[in-house]
Design an enzyme around this catalytic site. Structure first.
Site, PDB file in Angstrom:
ATOM      1  CG  LEU A 108       9.686  18.863  24.993  1.00  0.00           C
ATOM      2  CD1 LEU A 108       9.123  17.457  25.099  1.00  0.00           C
ATOM      3  CD2 LEU A 108       9.497  19.613  26.305  1.00  0.00           C
ATOM      4  CB  CYS A 130      11.571  11.012  19.839  1.00  0.00           C
ATOM      5  SG  CYS A 130      10.402   9.670  19.596  1.00  0.00           S
TER       6      CYS A 130
END
Length: 480
Positions: free
Chosen positions: A223, A272
């Site tokens: 991502l 993250c």
């Protein structure tokens, strides 16, 4: 009645356990944390985190089958399933500093579980952890087991802040990794049965431990890579006169690629992405995979470059100096619909502007002044350590003020930086804002949320990431 206890009442543990309690009324769910202020907040009318829909879920279950407590050892001892959702920050010193995950808090949690347990337990990794962490935890538990049987499972979370409750209600997938032994398979089945109360069984994926642990890092890396890819293209778009929104729309129409995570911006943030990629880099280096490590490092480098490029564009546009100039910062959270500021690009942008002696006025609808002050005074990676290990009274940055609305932030400003894509920023009265600003008045849109042409018609000089440059900006160097 199955008893579940989650160690860690943060962004993952709190919402996840609240939804489990809602969907599994016959399961007793306890969330424990050593932080008294955090537990007090979970038991109050003002929860410690902002997440749409979370308040309703907590209030439906709290005091019935959902409990928040500081009585860590008692509730862990009583539990059948123990989720561990503690911080796994990036190490700031020692071997692997700046890349490796610091498992201090995980290890202490594992030792505590071993010490207080009087019955068999399933221990579930909910934190993002390096591959093979389960093996280390397993060794701690089995060497302190007093005849107790522990099964270790990996159940990584894939929540997106701002939509976490909906993600929990209707997940793309639930991933459970365990040992390929009879005991491990039985533990997987037990946890699968909990999720099966509301998640279709075909969405519950069961793997071995290492696949589950690595899948979390891989998902976040992929991502983040997409964001860095479109941000790299945004620089080329500005140089050539292309429009990154049109480019990403055309690319996203390819069904092999898809449209998600193709919005150019000032950079990615959150707890993250950077941490997990650095962790991935370290693991690759430890296994002698230098080329793979360098590949993933580049995703971080492009993200850092995008933030630096944004600051350079601001300074160069404003006559090569922002010294003494008021710059309004609209949005400090790393994305809309959350109050989370972990690794938000706003930190680096603000620090870059402060480094050039700008005066910063910050408005964000969900981020408190105390949090902004803390973020701007902490060293890199310190944010992920527990609050009691951070500076008690962070030094306020005298060049920064935090205000209560966008109009106050922009009054008398030379420029505006939009750093979070809050919907409210689209509907501000920009004519009123323009009238109250110093001239020439600049808007630097780091999220492509405003209509640049409308703002130019009002009189603003507008820089929007990856968009054809304002005539004013074409005459200015890209770097101050």
């Amino acid at each position: 009645m199955v008893k579940i206890c989650c160690i860690g009442a943060g962004y993952v543990g709190g919402p996840t356990m609240a939804v489990i309690a809602l969907k599994c009324p016959k399961v007793q769910v306890s969330v424990v944390d050593i932080s008294t202020p955090r537990i007090t907040a979970w038991n109050s009318e003002h929860l410690p985190i902002y997440e749409p829909g979370l308040d309703d879920v907590v209030k439906q279950c709290r005091g019935k089958n959902l409990f928040f407590s500081n009585d860590v050892e008692k509730l862990v001892a009583e539990a059948d399933i123990v989720f561990v959702s503690v911080n796994t920050p990036t190490k700031t010193q020692g071997l692997g500093a700046g890349k490796a995950a610091d498992l201090t808090y995980w290890e202490s949690a594992a030792r505590m579980i071993a010490d207080v347990s009087k019955s068999d337990k399933i221990v579930v990794e909910k934190s993002t952890v390096p591959v093979k962490t389960a093996e280390a935890i397993e060794r701690i538990l089995t060497h302190n087991n007093k005849g107790i049987n522990f099964q270790i499972l990996s159940n990584p979370e894939f929540l997106a802040e701002g939509t976490a409750i909906q993600d929990l209600f209707n997940p793309d997938r639930v991933l459970i990794g365990g040992r390929e032994t009879p005991g491990g398979q039985k533990a997987i089945a037990t946890l699968r049965d909990v999720y099966a109360h509301w998640v279709p069984v075909e969405k519950i994926i069961c793997t071995n431990l290492w696949s589950a642990e690595l899948s979390k890092l891989a998902a976040n890396a992929f991502l983040a890579q997409r964001i860095s890819s479109v941000n790299a293209m945004s620089a080329l778009c500005e140089a050539t006169g292309a429009d990154v929104t049109q480019v990403s729309h055309a690319v996203g129409k390819d069904t092999r690629i898809g449209p998600k995570f193709l919005n150019a911006s000032v950079g990615f943030g959150g707890s993250c992405f950077q941490k997990d990629i650095l962790n991935l880099v370290y693991i690759c280096e430890c296994h002698g995979l230098a080329e793979v490590a360098n590949y993933w490092k580049q995703v971080i480098k492009i993200n850092d470059y995008q933030k630096t490029r944004f600051v350079n564009r601001i300074v160069s546009s404003m006559f090569n100096t922002v010294s003494g100039k008021k710059i309004a910062i609209l949005g400090f959270a790393f994305k809309k619909d959350t109050g989370d500021t972990r690794e938000t690009p706003a930190i680096d942008v603000c620090k870059g502007l402060i480094g050039d002696k700008a005066k910063i006025s910050i408005y964000d609808p969900q981020v408190q002044e105390e949090q902004i002050t803390r973020d701007l005074s902490l060293k890199k990676f310190d944010w992920d350590h527990p609050a009691h290990l951070q500076p008690m009274n962070p030094t306020s940055v005298k060049e920064v003020t935090c205000v209560r609305d966008a109009y106050e932030a922009t009054k008398g400003a030379h420029g505006i930086c939009i750093l979070t894509e809050w919907d409210a920023f689209k509907s501000l009265d920009y004519q009123k804002i323009f009238d109250g600003m110093e001239k020439p008045a600049f808007v630097f849109d780091g999220r492509n949320v405003v209509d640049a042409e409308k703002l130019r018609n009002i009189g603003f000089i507008v820089y929007a990431i990856g968009k054809p440059l304002d005539a004013w900006l074409k005459d200015m160097p890209a770097v101050a």
